[in-house]
Enzyme design. Structure first.
Site, PDB file in Angstrom:
ATOM      1  N   ASP A 185      51.523  26.254  22.946  1.00  0.00           N
ATOM      2  CA  ASP A 185      52.805  27.105  22.703  1.00  0.00           C
ATOM      3  C   ASP A 185      51.942  28.602  23.348  1.00  0.00           C
ATOM      4  OD1 ASP A 185      54.368  28.925  21.665  1.00  0.00           O
ATOM      5  OD2 ASP A 185      54.019  28.448  19.533  1.00  0.00           O
ATOM      6  N   LYS A 229      54.554  37.735  28.262  1.00  0.00           N
ATOM      7  CA  LYS A 229      55.604  36.910  28.399  1.00  0.00           C
ATOM      8  C   LYS A 229      56.954  37.339  28.620  1.00  0.00           C
ATOM      9  CE  LYS A 229      57.313  32.813  25.847  1.00  0.00           C
ATOM     10  NZ  LYS A 229      57.234  32.091  24.538  1.00  0.00           N
ATOM     11  N   GLU A 284      61.029  25.353  23.294  1.00  0.00           N
ATOM     12  CA  GLU A 284      60.380  25.505  21.872  1.00  0.00           C
ATOM     13  C   GLU A 284      61.003  24.866  20.855  1.00  0.00           C
ATOM     14  OE1 GLU A 284      59.689  29.856  22.161  1.00  0.00           O
ATOM     15  OE2 GLU A 284      58.379  29.449  23.775  1.00  0.00           O
ATOM     16  N   ASP A 309      63.992  30.647  15.001  1.00  0.00           N
ATOM     17  CA  ASP A 309      62.301  30.910  15.666  1.00  0.00           C
ATOM     18  C   ASP A 309      62.792  32.375  15.851  1.00  0.00           C
ATOM     19  OD1 ASP A 309      60.368  31.218  16.875  1.00  0.00           O
ATOM     20  OD2 ASP A 309      60.757  29.815  18.440  1.00  0.00           O
TER      21      ASP A 309
END
Lengths: 632, 106
Positions: free
Chosen positions: A25, A88, A185, A207
């Site tokens: 992850d 990211k 994800e 999330d």
């Protein structure tokens, strides 16, 4: 000797052929690696017992090894320019794609395709920084598994576009990892929950990570995962909650704008206060700043909830949209899975429970859910389990199509189609003798190409000359399991082909996607009008072309001067409306087309008679006795 | 004789079995690997009719009769070496082992 793990019946590997695979992850704030040990997926910890690796990399200067993780995070306030975090957000992005550049204390250098950052170790792009994080995780996994890795499944947000997915793959390759597959994800989270608990039904994956919020609606049935809809906010996460506490500290203490070092320090304090408040009613905030000023505050849970109420509310907007996209109501959702450390906050849990009218699932550690799901998928892909037990389906977030005459977007793969997928559609030429076709690949929901995003173009050349509309050109759109698009075109009679793999240099932000969707809804009526207008304009032009060609060929032969004048008049009238008619000229266009058709009717009939006569000349009736009538 | 489990190995296996299901643990020897023989360690969902059953700390261990001579008397342990943890065979029959210990000769 080597330590063995228990295998599934009949699947123990031959010596030296263990297929060690991990799930990673790669998060905005933290990253994790997990693997399956003796049939059970668990997160791999480092020597100090940490499961989470902060996604922070510090560059110490040319030649020195980069410091990754907790140590780098600790030095963030001392060396903010060389300590890179939240990288990211920059993956696969150009400088102008990044919205909050000014909030990041880095020396950005815009390079073609992707932004770079000037550090003491030289220029670093986000792919290299991510590779440093991935390499650290790879080494950790190899130490724990006792051997080299066969491959890894790396998770990406469902919204990541081609450029961002490609950048993630590049980073993995740079880190010495063989990417078995990129996995969305939410799908990974569903894998972790769906299989462990053998649940079936429609689930929402909520999330809330460090810097991003994603909501996905998944349908699980008989081991098949289908993502029905996704939505989110790429600039909403735990960091924003920290910022609220940070702003509150500044406001309460009436501090002037702090130095970068102090700002980092205070942000770190804000974060730990937030974490404390997930299980305690109040949190102390004490520090001595560079200016020798000391701070001693107490933040209560109640005050924290008040400071962040709008942030919590902001998570529910995309949630509502995703439900609407999936065509479902709250009552259809069988369970809600919480992912991301930020979902530990009691106010988030409460808001989710209130919205979905049920308590969310929290059996698994929200920080680890995605990595565990990825590890389970990696285990299957590496061949350590019987393969076809489950199949994963993801969706493409925006429709993909190509440009047709009149600047219209023809959708080939509609939004939210499960991937991998391949769809083909036939197109044809517009003009007589047209030998080339330009294929313009676009992404978006709008009817006009100018309102969609251009992904790439290529030409199909060498089409044999034919009359307009006779060529059969089959265009195939294919999205692979990683979400990468390839487009090919083939002319059916000659077999000539052309293809392109789309790797756009610039990506789309989540909010751009959200914005594009919103525009598509609000602009739906206007779009329809414009489509009708463009279609009529294209039809008008085709009519003009055909009439002009016929006039040039047979005009003298079959038309009296007044007839010819009438046709020319109608032709000009139509051309005028096409060129100068505004958006409301659809009706006028239709009338003008009809008028031209009317005017040329007799002409067309005479030409038809003449060509039939030519064809029949010298033949006898008996020759046609067996001919079958052709339906009109 | 047969194969025995240390208490920590048995505990570990029981945890796995409780989660996964299955009737026990299958230990076997396969003729492969750089030194001739290799261990196979698998969950067992069903017993074959020739299987030999051993009981150790509450765990059923299944061994096919052909494998038994190579591993008779083996004690299976669960150990942690640094970050790496897993099962280790203490097999009295082994004369030779390859460097990594994944395969052996008797």
């Amino acid at each position: 000797m080597a330590l063995l793990q228990i295998a599934e019946p009949g699947l123990s590997a031959a010596p030296h052929q263990h297929r060690l695979a991990v799930g990673i992850d790669l998060g905005t704030t933290n990253s994790l690696v997990a693997s399956v040990f003796s049939g059970e997926a668990s997160v791999i910890r480092d020597e100090a017992g940490h499961a989470l690796l902060p996604s922070v990399v510090r560059y110490l200067g040319a030649g020195a090894k980069a410091v990754v993780g907790h140590e780098a995070q600790a030095s963030q306030s001392d060396d903010p320019h060389n300590t890179l975090s939240s990288i990211k957000r920059l993956m696969g992005r150009g400088l102008r794609d990044v919205s909050n550049v000014s909030d990041m204390p880095y020396a950005f250098v815009d390079a073609p395709g992707m932004v770079s950052i000037e550090t003491s170790a030289g220029l670093k792009n986000p792919v290299e920084v991510s590779a440093d994080i991935l390499r650290t995780l790879r080494l950790r996994a190899e130490a724990a598994l006792g051997n080299e890795l066969t491959g890894a499944v790396i998770t990406v947000p469902a919204y990541f576009d081609d450029a961002q997915r490609q950048a993630t793959k590049d980073a993995a390759r740079l880190a010495g990892l063989n990417v078995l597959r990129l996995l969305n994800e939410p799908t990974a989270a569903a894998v972790a929950y769906g299989l462990d608990n053998a649940s079936e039904g429609v689930f929402a994956i909520f999330d809330l990570g460090g810097g991003t919020f994603d909501i996905s609606i998944l349908r699980l049935s008989r081991g098949v995962f289908e993502v029905m809809a996704t939505n989110g906010d790429s600039s909403l996460g735990g960091d924003d909650f920290d910022q609220r506490i940070y702003a509150w500290i500044l406001a309460t203490t009436r501090l002037p704008t702090p130095s970068p070092q102090d700002a980092r320090r205070l942000l770190t304090l804000a974060r730990s206060a937030k974490e404390t408040l997930s299980s305690a009613a109040s949190a102390p905030i004490t520090a001595t700043l560079g200016s020798q000023q000391s701070i001693c505050l107490t933040l209560t849970q109640e005050k924290f909830f008040e400071l962040t109420a709008d942030l919590v509310a902001n998570t529910l907007k995309p949630t509502r949209k995703a439900l609407r996209d999936a065509g479902l109501g709250v009552e259809d959702i069988k369970g809600v899975v919480l992912v991301g450390g930020s979902t530990r906050m009691p106010n988030i849990r409460q808001a989710v429970a209130d919205f979905f009218k049920q308590p969310p699932l929290t059996d698994l550690d929200p920080d680890q859910v995605v990595a565990i799901g990825a590890a389970m998928q990696a285990n299957v892909l590496a061949g350590n389990r019987k393969g076809d037990e489950w199949l994963l389906l993801d969706v493409c977030p925006l429709s993909l199509g190509l440009e047709t005459m009149g600047g219209l977007a023809e959708k080939i793969i509609p939004r939210n189609s499960p991937i991998p997928t391949a769809r083909a559609q036939e197109f044809t030429t517009f003009r007589d003798g047209q030998t080339a076709m330009s294929i313009h690949v676009v992404q978006g929901e709008r009817e006009l190409v100018s309102d969609c995003r251009s992904l790439g173009r290529f030409d199909l050349r060498g089409i044999p000359p034919m009359v307009a509309g006779a060529a059969h050109i089959r265009v195939t759109f294919q999205i692979d399991a990683d979400g990468l698009l390839s487009v090919s075109a083939r002319e059916q009679s000659s077999g000539i082909e052309a293809a392109v793999v789309v790797k756009p240099s610039y990506g789309l932000q989540d909010e751009q996607i959200a914005h594009m969707l919103e525009e598509a809804y609000s602009g739906a009526e206007l779009d329809m009008k414009i489509r009708m207008l463009r279609e009529n304009q294209v039809e008008g032009r085709r009519l003009i072309d055909a009439t002009e060609a016929a006039l040039a060929e047979d005009g003298e032969k079959f038309l009296s001067p007044p007839e010819r004048m009438e046709i020319t008049r109608c032709l000009h009238a139509l051309a005028d409306i096409i060129e100068t008619g505004g958006n409301d000229s659809v009706k006028a266009l239709k009338t003008a087309c009809d008028a031209l058709n009317q005017a040329t009717q007799a002409f067309a009939a005479r030409r038809m008679d003449a060509s039939v006569k030519t064809a029949l000349a010298g033949q006898r009736l008996e020759d046609f006795a067996s001919a079958k009538p052709v339906p009109a | 004789m047969g194969v025995t489990l240390t208490e920590s190995a048995a505990k570990r296996v029981q945890t796995f079995l409780a989660k996964r299901g299955g009737i026990g643990l299958r230990v076997a020897v396969k003729t492969s690997g750089c030194s001739g023989m290799a261990y196979a360690l698998e969950f067992a969902d069903a017993a074959d009719k020739d299987d030999l059953h051993f009981e150790s700390h509450g765990v059923t261990v299944l061994i096919d009769p052909k494998s038994l001579p190579y591993i008779n008397g083996t004690e299976l342990d669960f150990v942690r070496e640094g970050l790496n943890e897993g099962f280790k065979f203490n097999n009295p029959n082994v004369k030779n082992e390859c460097g990594c210990g994944e395969s052996f000769a008797v």
